[in-house]
Design a protein around this motif. Structure first.
Motif, short mmCIF file in Angstrom:
data_model
loop_
_atom_site.label_atom_id
_atom_site.label_comp_id
_atom_site.label_asym_id
_atom_site.label_seq_id
_atom_site.Cartn_x
_atom_site.Cartn_y
_atom_site.Cartn_z
N ARG A 41 8.82 20.77 42.53
CA ARG A 41 7.96 19.99 41.62
C ARG A 41 8.77 19.39 40.48
O ARG A 41 8.47 18.30 40.00
N TYR A 42 9.79 20.14 40.01
CA TYR A 42 10.58 19.69 38.88
C TYR A 42 12.07 19.91 39.16
O TYR A 42 12.49 21.03 39.45
N ILE A 43 12.85 18.85 39.05
CA ILE A 43 14.30 18.93 39.23
C ILE A 43 14.95 18.39 37.97
O ILE A 43 14.61 17.30 37.49
N LEU A 44 15.89 19.15 37.46
CA LEU A 44 16.56 18.80 36.21
C LEU A 44 18.03 18.53 36.50
O LEU A 44 18.65 19.23 37.31
N GLU A 45 18.59 17.51 35.85
CA GLU A 45 20.02 17.23 36.01
C GLU A 45 20.69 17.16 34.65
O GLU A 45 20.25 16.42 33.77
N TYR A 46 21.78 17.92 34.51
CA TYR A 46 22.61 17.86 33.30
C TYR A 46 23.79 16.93 33.54
O TYR A 46 24.45 17.03 34.57
N GLY A 47 24.08 16.08 32.58
CA GLY A 47 25.27 15.24 32.66
C GLY A 47 25.31 14.33 33.86
O GLY A 47 26.29 14.32 34.61
N PRO A 48 24.26 13.51 34.08
CA PRO A 48 24.24 12.65 35.26
C PRO A 48 25.28 11.54 35.27
O PRO A 48 25.54 10.94 36.31
N GLY A 49 25.89 11.25 34.11
CA GLY A 49 26.92 10.21 34.07
C GLY A 49 26.35 8.87 34.48
O GLY A 49 25.40 8.37 33.90
N THR A 50 26.92 8.27 35.54
CA THR A 50 26.45 6.96 36.00
C THR A 50 25.40 7.09 37.10
O THR A 50 24.94 6.08 37.63
N GLY A 108 6.17 18.16 28.71
CA GLY A 108 5.06 18.94 29.25
C GLY A 108 5.40 19.62 30.56
O GLY A 108 4.53 19.84 31.40
N ILE A 109 6.67 19.96 30.73
CA ILE A 109 7.14 20.59 31.98
C ILE A 109 7.34 22.09 31.72
O ILE A 109 8.14 22.48 30.86
N PRO A 110 6.63 22.95 32.46
CA PRO A 110 6.64 24.39 32.18
C PRO A 110 7.86 25.16 32.70
O PRO A 110 8.17 26.23 32.20
N TYR A 111 8.52 24.64 33.72
CA TYR A 111 9.67 25.32 34.33
C TYR A 111 10.37 24.29 35.22
O TYR A 111 9.90 23.16 35.39
N VAL A 112 11.52 24.67 35.79
CA VAL A 112 12.18 23.79 36.76
C VAL A 112 12.51 24.59 38.02
O VAL A 112 12.76 25.80 37.96
N ASP A 113 12.47 23.89 39.15
CA ASP A 113 12.79 24.53 40.43
C ASP A 113 14.29 24.51 40.70
O ASP A 113 14.84 25.46 41.26
N TYR A 114 14.94 23.42 40.29
CA TYR A 114 16.37 23.26 40.52
C TYR A 114 17.02 22.58 39.33
O TYR A 114 16.43 21.68 38.73
N VAL A 115 18.22 23.04 39.01
CA VAL A 115 19.03 22.38 37.98
C VAL A 115 20.34 21.98 38.64
O VAL A 115 21.05 22.82 39.21
N ILE A 116 20.66 20.70 38.59
CA ILE A 116 21.92 20.17 39.12
C ILE A 116 22.77 19.79 37.91
O ILE A 116 22.31 19.08 37.02
N SER A 117 24.01 20.27 37.87
CA SER A 117 24.83 20.05 36.68
C SER A 117 26.17 19.41 36.98
O SER A 117 26.91 19.86 37.86
N GLY A 118 26.46 18.36 36.22
CA GLY A 118 27.78 17.74 36.28
C GLY A 118 28.59 18.05 35.03
O GLY A 118 29.59 17.38 34.75
N LEU A 119 28.19 19.08 34.28
CA LEU A 119 28.88 19.40 33.03
C LEU A 119 30.21 20.10 33.29
O LEU A 119 30.29 21.00 34.12
N PRO A 120 31.25 19.73 32.53
CA PRO A 120 32.58 20.37 32.68
C PRO A 120 32.66 21.65 31.84
O PRO A 120 33.26 21.68 30.77
N PHE A 121 32.05 22.73 32.33
CA PHE A 121 31.98 23.96 31.54
C PHE A 121 33.35 24.48 31.10
O PHE A 121 33.48 25.07 30.03
N ALA A 122 34.38 24.26 31.90
CA ALA A 122 35.71 24.77 31.56
C ALA A 122 36.28 24.10 30.31
O ALA A 122 37.10 24.69 29.61
N SER A 123 35.81 22.89 30.00
CA SER A 123 36.34 22.20 28.82
C SER A 123 35.37 22.17 27.64
O SER A 123 35.72 21.70 26.57
N LEU A 124 34.17 22.69 27.84
CA LEU A 124 33.21 22.77 26.73
C LEU A 124 33.51 23.99 25.86
O LEU A 124 34.04 25.00 26.36
#
Length: 196
Positions: A41-50, A108-124
């Motif tokens: 129902r809900y998909i979230l993306e971090y750091g989608p870039g282009t 108004g979104i209560p939760y997410v089913d999937y989170v897709i991330s393009g974030l560079p955690f090693a450099s944050l």
């Protein structure tokens, strides 16, 4: 044009962009492989870039599925808004994934089913990574999945502090080759110390 935009942002913001080239379509396919598009129902993306992963999400989603994008880079945010201005059920935010709970509440979104991330955690900064991973584990529904990619194994043990199961696969058809980490909370959500 996409390449030039990406390169310019990498040169000016190497820590937040994290790569000199956009992700390949092969990596994008692997990033969305674990998503049940019919049921999500809900998909979230971090750091989608282009929008390389975003394209795959939009191509495969159920029309009723809401997709939320959080992009901290203002230039990429503008590209995304222009590119997807006619798309329904798509929310695009310019800001940090550290505020994911605030953005979801705003939509108004209560939760997410999937989170897709393009974030560079090693450099944050570690504190930023901690806040993002901690909040991600809280907004995911039971048996939801967090999928991220990294260019080395250095962050795997750190990410395992927030998720009870982490499956790793490699995609060599990317520059550079990438490790895809598919993370889930199969057991009752673990309590993680929230350090600022």
């Amino acid at each position: 044009m996409k390449f030039l935009s990406f390169l310019a942002q990498y040169i000016s913001n190497p820590r937040s962009v994290g790569a000199i080239l956009p992700s390949s379509s092969y990596l994008a396919d692997k990033m969305v492989k674990s998503i049940n598009f019919e049921q999500a129902r809900y998909i979230l993306e971090y750091g989608p870039g282009t929008g390389v992963f975003t394209e795959k999400l939009l191509q495969n989603r159920n029309p009723n599925t809401a997709i939320i994008l959080i992009e901290s880079n203002e230039e990429f945010y503008k590209i995304l808004v222009q590119k997807y201005k006619e798309v329904d059920n798509l929310f695009i935010h310019n800001g940090s994934a550290e505020k994911v709970d605030w953005y979801l509440e705003k939509c108004g979104i209560p939760y997410v089913d999937y989170v897709i991330s393009g974030l560079p955690f090693a450099s944050l900064p570690k504190a930023v990574s901690h806040r993002i991973l901690f909040k991600t584990s809280k907004v995911l529904r039971k048996n939801g999945k967090f999928v991220t990619f990294q260019y080395s194994n250095v962050m795997k043990a750190y990410i395992e502090q927030f998720f009870s199961k982490v499956d790793v696969s490699i995609e060599i058809r990317n520059v550079p080759p990438a490790m895809v980490l598919c993370c889930s909370l199969e057991e009752e959500k673990m309590e993680v110390t929230y350090a600022i």
